[in-house]
Scaffold this motif. Structure first.
Motif, PDB file in Angstrom:
ATOM      1  N   GLN A  99       0.835  -1.219   0.000  1.00 34.47           N
ATOM      2  CA  GLN A  99       0.000   0.000   0.000  1.00 34.47           C
ATOM      3  C   GLN A  99       0.865   1.262   0.000  1.00 34.47           C
ATOM      4  O   GLN A  99       0.554   2.243  -0.678  1.00 34.47           O
ATOM      5  CB  GLN A  99      -0.943  -0.017   1.215  1.00 34.47           C
ATOM      6  CG  GLN A  99      -2.070  -1.022   0.996  1.00 34.47           C
ATOM      7  CD  GLN A  99      -2.919  -1.271   2.231  1.00 34.47           C
ATOM      8  OE1 GLN A  99      -2.468  -1.042   3.361  1.00 34.47           O
ATOM      9  NE2 GLN A  99      -4.132  -1.763   2.025  1.00 34.47           N
ATOM     10  N   ALA A 100       1.973   1.205   0.747  1.00 33.90           N
ATOM     11  CA  ALA A 100       2.869   2.369   0.780  1.00 33.90           C
ATOM     12  C   ALA A 100       3.499   2.599  -0.595  1.00 33.90           C
ATOM     13  O   ALA A 100       3.617   3.742  -1.053  1.00 33.90           O
ATOM     14  CB  ALA A 100       3.958   2.145   1.827  1.00 33.90           C
ATOM     15  N   GLU A 112       2.209   1.784  -3.496  1.00 33.25           N
ATOM     16  CA  GLU A 112       1.187   2.301  -4.419  1.00 33.25           C
ATOM     17  C   GLU A 112       0.910   3.780  -4.168  1.00 33.25           C
ATOM     18  O   GLU A 112       0.835   4.582  -5.097  1.00 33.25           O
ATOM     19  CB  GLU A 112      -0.092   1.483  -4.288  1.00 33.25           C
ATOM     20  CG  GLU A 112      -1.222   2.050  -5.141  1.00 33.25           C
ATOM     21  CD  GLU A 112      -2.337   1.054  -5.366  1.00 33.25           C
ATOM     22  OE1 GLU A 112      -2.146   0.126  -6.163  1.00 33.25           O
ATOM     23  OE2 GLU A 112      -3.396   1.214  -4.743  1.00 33.25           O
ATOM     24  N   LYS A 113       0.796   4.117  -2.907  1.00 27.54           N
ATOM     25  CA  LYS A 113       0.486   5.499  -2.527  1.00 27.54           C
ATOM     26  C   LYS A 113       1.577   6.452  -3.024  1.00 27.54           C
ATOM     27  O   LYS A 113       1.316   7.615  -3.335  1.00 27.54           O
ATOM     28  CB  LYS A 113       0.389   5.553  -1.000  1.00 27.54           C
ATOM     29  CG  LYS A 113      -0.340   6.754  -0.497  1.00 27.54           C
ATOM     30  CD  LYS A 113      -0.703   6.611   0.977  1.00 27.54           C
ATOM     31  CE  LYS A 113      -0.474   7.933   1.664  1.00 27.54           C
ATOM     32  NZ  LYS A 113       0.349   7.830   2.867  1.00 27.54           N
ATOM     33  N   ASN A 114       2.784   5.968  -3.094  1.00 29.22           N
ATOM     34  CA  ASN A 114       3.914   6.832  -3.474  1.00 29.22           C
ATOM     35  C   ASN A 114       4.328   6.687  -4.933  1.00 29.22           C
ATOM     36  O   ASN A 114       5.453   7.016  -5.294  1.00 29.22           O
ATOM     37  CB  ASN A 114       5.090   6.575  -2.527  1.00 29.22           C
ATOM     38  CG  ASN A 114       4.834   7.151  -1.146  1.00 29.22           C
ATOM     39  OD1 ASN A 114       5.044   8.321  -0.899  1.00 29.22           O
ATOM     40  ND2 ASN A 114       4.310   6.317  -0.250  1.00 29.22           N
ATOM     41  N   GLY A 121       7.648   3.466   1.415  1.00 30.01           N
ATOM     42  CA  GLY A 121       6.903   4.334   0.508  1.00 30.01           C
ATOM     43  C   GLY A 121       7.666   5.629   0.257  1.00 30.01           C
ATOM     44  O   GLY A 121       7.907   6.023  -0.890  1.00 30.01           O
ATOM     45  N   HIS A 158       0.669   9.496  -9.791  1.00 25.44           N
ATOM     46  CA  HIS A 158      -0.152   8.381 -10.286  1.00 25.44           C
ATOM     47  C   HIS A 158      -0.941   8.794 -11.499  1.00 25.44           C
ATOM     48  O   HIS A 158      -1.400   9.889 -11.609  1.00 25.44           O
ATOM     49  CB  HIS A 158      -1.114   7.893  -9.204  1.00 25.44           C
ATOM     50  CG  HIS A 158      -0.639   6.602  -8.648  1.00 25.44           C
ATOM     51  ND1 HIS A 158      -0.457   5.484  -9.432  1.00 25.44           N
ATOM     52  CD2 HIS A 158      -0.255   6.253  -7.403  1.00 25.44           C
ATOM     53  CE1 HIS A 158      -0.021   4.489  -8.684  1.00 25.44           C
ATOM     54  NE2 HIS A 158       0.137   4.932  -7.448  1.00 25.44           N
TER      55      HIS A 158
END
Ligand SMILES: O=P(O)(O)OC[C@@H](O)[C@@H](O)c1c[nH]c2ccccc12
Length: 385
Positions: A192-193, A195-197, A372, A385
């Motif tokens: 998740q980290a 993806e977030k970054n 991240g 993104h």
């Protein structure tokens, strides 16, 4: 009449329809003298049942049979390891998953390097997988998996958007060369980290024995709401593993040219296409690059800067291979991933200048407290993104 030895690659043999599997398996050394006419007759005698559920399995099985026969014609009397060696492949298969490692070592000697050891272990693991979950069941599970996400498209879009190579961020707990990289390892939190970054895609190590990864991790990440396409980072030697990876949510799979003969790569590419998956074909040296460039349908090549046989990491490997083969790669529209040993914005710029559109990074992100945040440090800027 001319006598030839019938050989089937490990992946082919595992799935041959019964008569061919039986006669390919009779000899412990996995090759046996048969007449070519006999092999052909057996191949043709195998009827194709129809029915929607079985169609892929049976079509592929029929294909295997024909491939096995073609192998006889092409390779004329060579064993499976001879065929691999004739393509410059140094990794041998023991092909005897139910025999103890001690007996195997008596026959073949100790594994020559870590990659060979991993592959020998993988042969046993895959045979156990087959026994626990037959191919047909795994194919059905793969058919029921949620649709694939476009791994290749995500890389191309991220490269265009950010002007730096797209990031495939790796969820990696340990490796044979580095030992445990991160003690406090929560695959979902790391994914998740990433993806977030701004990671474009994620790579999930699934090998348990040598990398402390798992298919459970892959499944957990897939079920966690992460949207990035997922690469199953596995040592594939058998198509069973591809269907299994798909059933656990993989959108892409790694195929290692140092391990797989051309015919296996071609066959596995076809299965990936059928499943809507992307194949990342990994090369490390010139001979592997040449082999892979001669295979139709390759869209994504990874250049590993780390030798899986010696662990030596050298980022100039990417540069050297792209200087020699960049024209052919561009002509074919193949996207290249720079893999391993990338730690700084300079490293990323170096492989970008060499011609890669994406990078695969594990250690330098995973080992930091906040994997991240580490992404902006690696690229020298935030990724969008
Ligand atoms: O942790 P690194 O040096 O950033 O490397 C990541 C990735 O390239 C590496 O894990 C890898 C590349 N090819 C492989 C094949 C099998 C296992 C692992 C790998």
């Amino acid at each position: 009449m001319e006598s030839l030895r019938l050989v089937a690659s490990p992946s082919l043999r595992a799935s041959l329809p019964r008569p061919a599997a039986a006669f390919a398996a009779r000899s412990p050394s996995r090759s046996r003298v048969v007449t070519l006419a006999g092999a052909r007759a057996r191949a043709r005698a195998q009827p194709l049942r129809s029915g929607p559920k079985d169609s892929i399995l049976e079509e592929l099985a029929q294909d295997d049979m024909l491939n096995a026969v073609e192998l006889v014609q092409w390779e004329n009397g060579k064993s499976i390891n001879d065929i691999a060696a004739s393509q410059g492949i140094r990794i041998r298969r023991h092909c005897r998953p139910s025999v103890s490692l001690k007996e195997i070592e008596e026959e073949l000697g100790a594994p020559r390097n870590i990659l060979e050891k991993i592959i020998w272990d993988k042969e046993v693991e895959v045979a156990e997988g087959h026994a626990k979950k037959p191919l047909k069941e795994v194919i059905e599970a793969a058919e029921q998996a949620p649709p694939t996400r476009d791994f290749l498209g995500a890389l191309a879009a991220a490269y265009k958007r950010n002007g730096v190579p797209a990031l495939i961020a790796e969820v990696k707990k340990a490796s044979p060369s580095r030992g445990v990289i991160r003690q406090n390892f929560d695959p979902v939190e790391i994914a998740q980290a990433y993806e977030k970054n701004g990671a474009a895609c994620l790579s999930i190590l699934t090998d348990e024995k040598h990398f402390q990864g798992s298919f459970e991790n892959l499944e957990k990440v897939r079920d966690s709401g992460v949207k990035c396409p997922l690469l199953c980072k596995e040592f594939v030697i058998d198509k069973w593993q591809i269907y299994y990876a798909r059933s656990k949510g993989a959108d892409a799979i790694l195929l290692i040219a140092a391990v797989l003969p051309d015919l296996d790569i071609k066959y596995f590419l076809r299965i990936c296409k059928e499943l809507g998956m992307t194949a990342l074909i990994e090369v490390h040296d010139e001979m592997e690059m040449e082999r892979v460039l001669n295979i139709n349908g390759v869209q994504l090549i990874g250049i590993n800067n780390r030798s899986l046989e010696t662990f030596v990491v050298d980022t100039s490997n990417t540069k050297m291979l792209l200087e020699k083969h960049g024209d052919a790669i561009r002509e074919k529209g193949i996207l290249v991933v720079g893999e391993s040993g990338l730690f700084t914005p300079d490293d990323v710029a170096y492989v970008q200048n060499a011609g890669v559109s994406a990078v695969l990074v594990g250690e330098s992100l995973v080992k930091q407290d906040d994997p991240g945040r580490a992404i902006a440090g690696l690229f020298g800027k935030e990724l969008l993104h």
